[in-house]
Design an enzyme around this catalytic site. Structure first.
Site, short mmCIF file in Angstrom:
data_model
loop_
_atom_site.label_atom_id
_atom_site.label_comp_id
_atom_site.label_asym_id
_atom_site.label_seq_id
_atom_site.Cartn_x
_atom_site.Cartn_y
_atom_site.Cartn_z
CE LYS A 54 -1.19 -0.30 5.02
NZ LYS A 54 -0.25 0.81 5.25
NE ARG A 109 -0.15 1.36 12.81
CZ ARG A 109 0.01 0.52 12.15
NH1 ARG A 109 0.30 -0.16 12.18
NH2 ARG A 109 1.43 0.71 11.19
NE ARG A 114 11.16 -5.47 3.16
CZ ARG A 114 10.38 -4.61 4.18
NH1 ARG A 114 9.99 -3.41 3.28
NH2 ARG A 114 10.29 -4.85 5.32
NE ARG A 170 13.73 -4.08 7.46
CZ ARG A 170 12.79 -3.31 6.75
NH1 ARG A 170 12.86 -2.07 7.16
NH2 ARG A 170 11.71 -4.31 6.87
NE ARG A 172 6.39 -6.81 10.46
CZ ARG A 172 6.85 -6.30 9.01
NH1 ARG A 172 8.35 -7.05 9.29
NH2 ARG A 172 6.45 -5.60 8.50
#
Ligand SMILES: [Zn+2]
Length: 219
Positions: free
Chosen positions: A13, A88, A127, A160, A171
């Site tokens: 997004k 949120r 990533r 990461r 998450r």
């Protein structure tokens, strides 16, 4: 048009928001940036936020809400905005409604970028970041010429800690739990529009702009 973008990590997004704000001249309000901006500028509410950030604590709802409200209501008027990363939770959503009605305005649409766990995991765990120069790579979408090595400076690439499979799954779980009643809230108001974000960036963008155009005609 006042628009909210909702979606779990890996839904893409942020990319959609950036493109849309550029193409349509909408003000892109990303909570992270707005927070950092207020802290850097040393506004009263920015100073309140800094106290939490320095401790590594989460900035509480009421502070985030004040910072976003300050930005939306800048110059005493509401703008053509795109909120990314806010609200949120239900509390923040209700506070946002209050701010907007105070400005005699409202939200026009809430896009929910739905993504399967499989896609989100593949996007996020792929990533890699260079330990030397900070260049970004992606296992599938932007691989380095030599695995694990930066094309530009030759240093080692690192993942990461946030991007490990188990962490990503956690998450996603947390996100779903936090936003379930938020999604419900917008659905009941007839504002929610679900977008299948498993598809590629261009297809998703086309669907978003088509939806916006049809809303514009209805107005
Ligand atoms: Zn490098």
């Amino acid at each position: 048009m006042n628009v909210v973008f909702l979606g779990p990590p890996g839904a893409g997004k942020g990319t959609q928001a950036e493109t849309l704000s550029k193409q349509r001249g909408m003000e892109h309000i990303s909570t992270g940036e707005v927070l950092r901006g207020a802290v850097d500028a040393g506004t009263p509410v920015g100073l309140r936020a800094r106290k939490y950030m320095e401790k590594g604590a989460l900035v509480p709802d009421e502070v985030v809400v004040d910072i976003v409200a300050e930005r939306i209501g800048k110059n005493g008027r509401c703008k053509n905005f795109l909120l990314d990363g806010f609200p949120r939770n239900l509390n923040q959503a209700k506070a946002l409604d209050k701010t907007l009605s105070g400005l005699k305005d409202r939200l026009d649409v809430v896009f929910y970028f739905a993504v399967s766990e499989e896609t989100a995991v593949s996007r996020l765990t792929g990533r890699w970041i260079c330990s030397g120069c900070g260049s970004n790579y992606h296992q599938h979408y932007m691989p380095p010429r030599k695995p694990g090595v930066c094309d530009k400076c030759g240093k080692a690439l690192q993942q990461r800690p946030d991007d490990k499979v188990e962490t990503v799954k956690e998450r996603l779980k947390v996100y779903r739990k936090q936003t379930a009643d938020l999604i419900d809230y917008y659905e009941k108001q007839g504002l929610l529009m679900k977008i299948n974000a498993d598809r590629d960036v261009k297809e998703v963008y086309e669907e978003v702009t088509k939806a916006l155009d049809s809303l514009n005609r209805e107005r």
